[in-house]
Write an enzyme that holds these catalytic residues in place. Structure first.
Site, PDB file in Angstrom:
ATOM      1  CE  LYS A 184      -2.083  41.579  -1.710  1.00 58.72           C
ATOM      2  NZ  LYS A 184      -1.382  40.299  -1.869  1.00 58.72           N
TER       3      LYS A 184
ATOM      4  CB  SER B 216       0.606  37.002  -7.797  1.00 59.99           C
ATOM      5  OG  SER B 216       0.780  35.799  -7.068  1.00 59.99           O
TER       6      SER B 216
HETATM    7  C1  LIG Z   1      -2.060  39.135  -2.016  1.00 64.98           C
HETATM    8  C2  LIG Z   1      -1.505  38.128  -2.930  1.00 64.98           C
HETATM    9  C3  LIG Z   1      -2.329  37.253  -3.673  1.00 64.98           C
HETATM   10  C4  LIG Z   1      -3.832  37.217  -3.527  1.00 64.98           C
HETATM   11  O1  LIG Z   1      -4.466  38.445  -3.780  1.00 64.98           O
HETATM   12  P1  LIG Z   1      -5.937  38.719  -3.226  1.00 64.98           P
HETATM   13  O2  LIG Z   1      -6.307  40.043  -3.781  1.00 64.98           O
HETATM   14  O3  LIG Z   1      -5.847  38.744  -1.716  1.00 64.98           O
HETATM   15  O4  LIG Z   1      -6.811  37.611  -3.685  1.00 64.98           O
HETATM   16  C5  LIG Z   1      -1.719  36.390  -4.564  1.00 64.98           C
HETATM   17  N1  LIG Z   1      -0.378  36.334  -4.710  1.00 64.98           N
HETATM   18  C6  LIG Z   1       0.444  37.141  -4.010  1.00 64.98           C
HETATM   19  C7  LIG Z   1       1.911  37.027  -4.231  1.00 64.98           C
HETATM   20  C8  LIG Z   1      -0.087  38.078  -3.087  1.00 64.98           C
HETATM   21  O5  LIG Z   1       0.745  38.855  -2.395  1.00 64.98           O
END
Ligand SMILES: *Cc1c(COP(=O)(O)O)cnc(C)c1O
Length: 333
Positions: free
Chosen positions: A61, A314
Site C-alpha cells: 500500500k 501482499s
Molecule cells: C489492501 C490489501 C489487499 C487488497 O488490496 P485492494 O486494492 O483493496 O484490492 C491485499 N492484501 C493486503 C495485505 C492489503 O493490505
C-alpha cells in the site's frame, strides 16, 4: 466464478503507471520475485512469489499512498492529508506523509484496538478518536476535509492509488516476461486494477485471477450481482481484505471487470495452512490476505499446467499470536 470481461476505456492509462513508478521509486522497495520450488512442485507449475512484505510498512500500500501524496499540489500538501483506514493503508499514509514532512491525521473510532493505534502512531501520524464505528471515523475525516482543507486519501478507488499499485505489475513483467498468470489478493480492487492494466497492456492473454476469502467477499458478490453491493463483515484471517467497495464506486468495479479473468474464494482453514506453509517453506511471515493466492493453489482452484504463475504476497501485518496459532495447528495436522 468466470468473469465476463468487459472492454472499456478507463481513466487510468498504462502511462500513469509508468509515471507513478518514476515518482515513487525513491520511497518504496523494488521487491524481489523468487521462484518457489516447494509451491512449484505442489502446483505442477513454475510458481513465483513477489514479496511485498519487504516494503517499509510491510505491505504494497505504500506504492499507492506515495503516488497519491506526491501528486498533490504544494498547497494541498501544505494542508495535510487524512484517512480513516487503520490497516495497511492507514500505515502507508502515515509513513509516506511522515517521510515527506506532511501532516497526516488518521481518524479512528474508539473500537480500534490499542496495538493498531500504536502501529499507526509509530509511523508519526496524528490520531483523532471519534465515535464508535468506522462510519463515524469516516464522517470525521470528511469534516476535516471541509473545515481544514485536508485531502482524504482513499484506500483504493482513486486513479493515482490504482496507478501506484500498478507498479507491482510493471515489476512482474520485467522480472518474468514469460508470465502466464498473475494471482492477486482482491478486496477493493486497487491492486488488481493496477496490476491487471499493466499486465494486459503488455499482453491481453496474460491471465489475472483475483482471490478473496469466503467470508464477506464484497467485490466477488458485487461482480456476480452486476453492481456494487454491501455485506455484513465477518471475522476472517484475511482481515486486510475486509471492507466495502463503495456503492458509488468510480474506478475499481469497472476496472476489475475489465482486467480480471477469474475470481476465486478460499476458506479460513486453507488461509491458515497457507500462512503456516509460507513460514515453514520460505521463512516468511505473511498475513492471511497475503497468502490468498497460495490458498487458491492449495485448493486446486487455479488451472496450472506447467505455467509460469506469479503470486503477490501482499503484506505481513499480522499479530505474532495469530501466526503462532496457525503454525501450531499446522504442525499438529
Ligand atoms: C489492501 C490489501 C489487499 C487488497 O488490496 P485492494 O486494492 O483493496 O484490492 C491485499 N492484501 C493486503 C495485505 C492489503 O493490505
Amino acid at each position: 466464478m468466470e468473469v465476463t470481461r468487459q472492454d472499456g476505456k478507463h481513466s487510468v492509462a498504462v502511462r500513469d503507471i509508468w509515471k507513478a513508478r518514476q515518482r515513487i521509486a525513491p520511497m518504496i522497495t523494488r521487491t524481489p520475485l523468487i521462484k518457489s520450488s516447494f509451491f512449484s512442485e505442489l502446483a505442477n507449475a513454475s510458481v513465483y512469489l513477489k514479496f511485498e512484505t519487504l516494503q517499509p510498512t510491510g505491505a504494497f500500500k505504500v506504492r499507492g499512498a506515495a503516488n497519491k501524496i506526491l501528486s498533490l499540489t504544494p498547497e494541498q500538501q501544505q494542508c495535510g492529508v487524512t484517512t480513516f483506514s487503520t490497516g495497511n493503508h492507514g500505515m502507508a499514509v502515515a509513513y509516506i506523509a511522515n517521510q515527506l514532512g506532511i501532516k497526516a491525521v488518521i481518524c479512528i473510532s474508539n473500537r480500534v484496538p490499542q496495538v493498531k493505534v500504536a502501529a499507526i502512531r509509530q509511523f508519526g501520524a496524528q490520531i483523532e478518536v471519534t465515535g464508535a464505528s468506522q462510519d463515524d471515523a469516516e464522517k470525521y475525516c470528511r469534516h476535516l476535509e471541509k473545515t481544514h482543507g485536508l485531502t482524504v486519501i482513499q484506500p483504493f478507488d482513486d486513479d493515482e492509488i490504482i496507478a501506484g499499485q500498478g507498479t507491482v505489475g510493471l515489476e512482474l513483467i520485467e522480472d518474468l516476461p514469460n508470465i502466464d498468470t498473475a494471482i492477486v489478493p482482491l478486496s477493493g480492487g486497487g491492486l488488481l486494477s493496477g496490476v491487471g492494466l499493466a499486465l494486459k497492456a503488455n499482453d491481453p492473454s496474460i491471465k489475472v485471477i483475483g482471490v478473496s476469502m469466503e467470508r464477506s467477499a464484497v467485490m466477488y458478490e458485487s461482480l456476480s450481482k452486476g453492481k456494487p453491493v454491501m455485506l455484513e463483515e465477518e471475522d476472517t484471517l484475511a482481515d486486510s481484505l475486509l471492507g466495502g467497495i463503495g456503492l458509488d464506486n468510480r474506478y475499481t468495479f469497472e476496472m476489475v471487470q475489465s482486467y480480471m479473468d477469474e475470481a476465486v474464494l478460499v476458506s479460513e482453514g486453507t488461509i491458515a495452512k497457507a500462512m503456516a506453509m509460507m513460514l515453514d517453506k520460505h521463512r516468511i511471515a505473511a498475513e492471511g490476505a497475503a497468502v490468498a493466492g497460495v490458498a487458491a493453489l492449495l485448493e486446486n482452484k487455479v488451472p496450472t499446467r506447467h505455467e509460469n504463475i506469479a503470486l503477490i504476497i501482499s503484506g505481513n501485518n499480522v499479530d505474532l499470536s495469530v501466526l503462532m496459532d496457525v503454525t501450531k495447528a499446522y504442525l499438529q495436522s
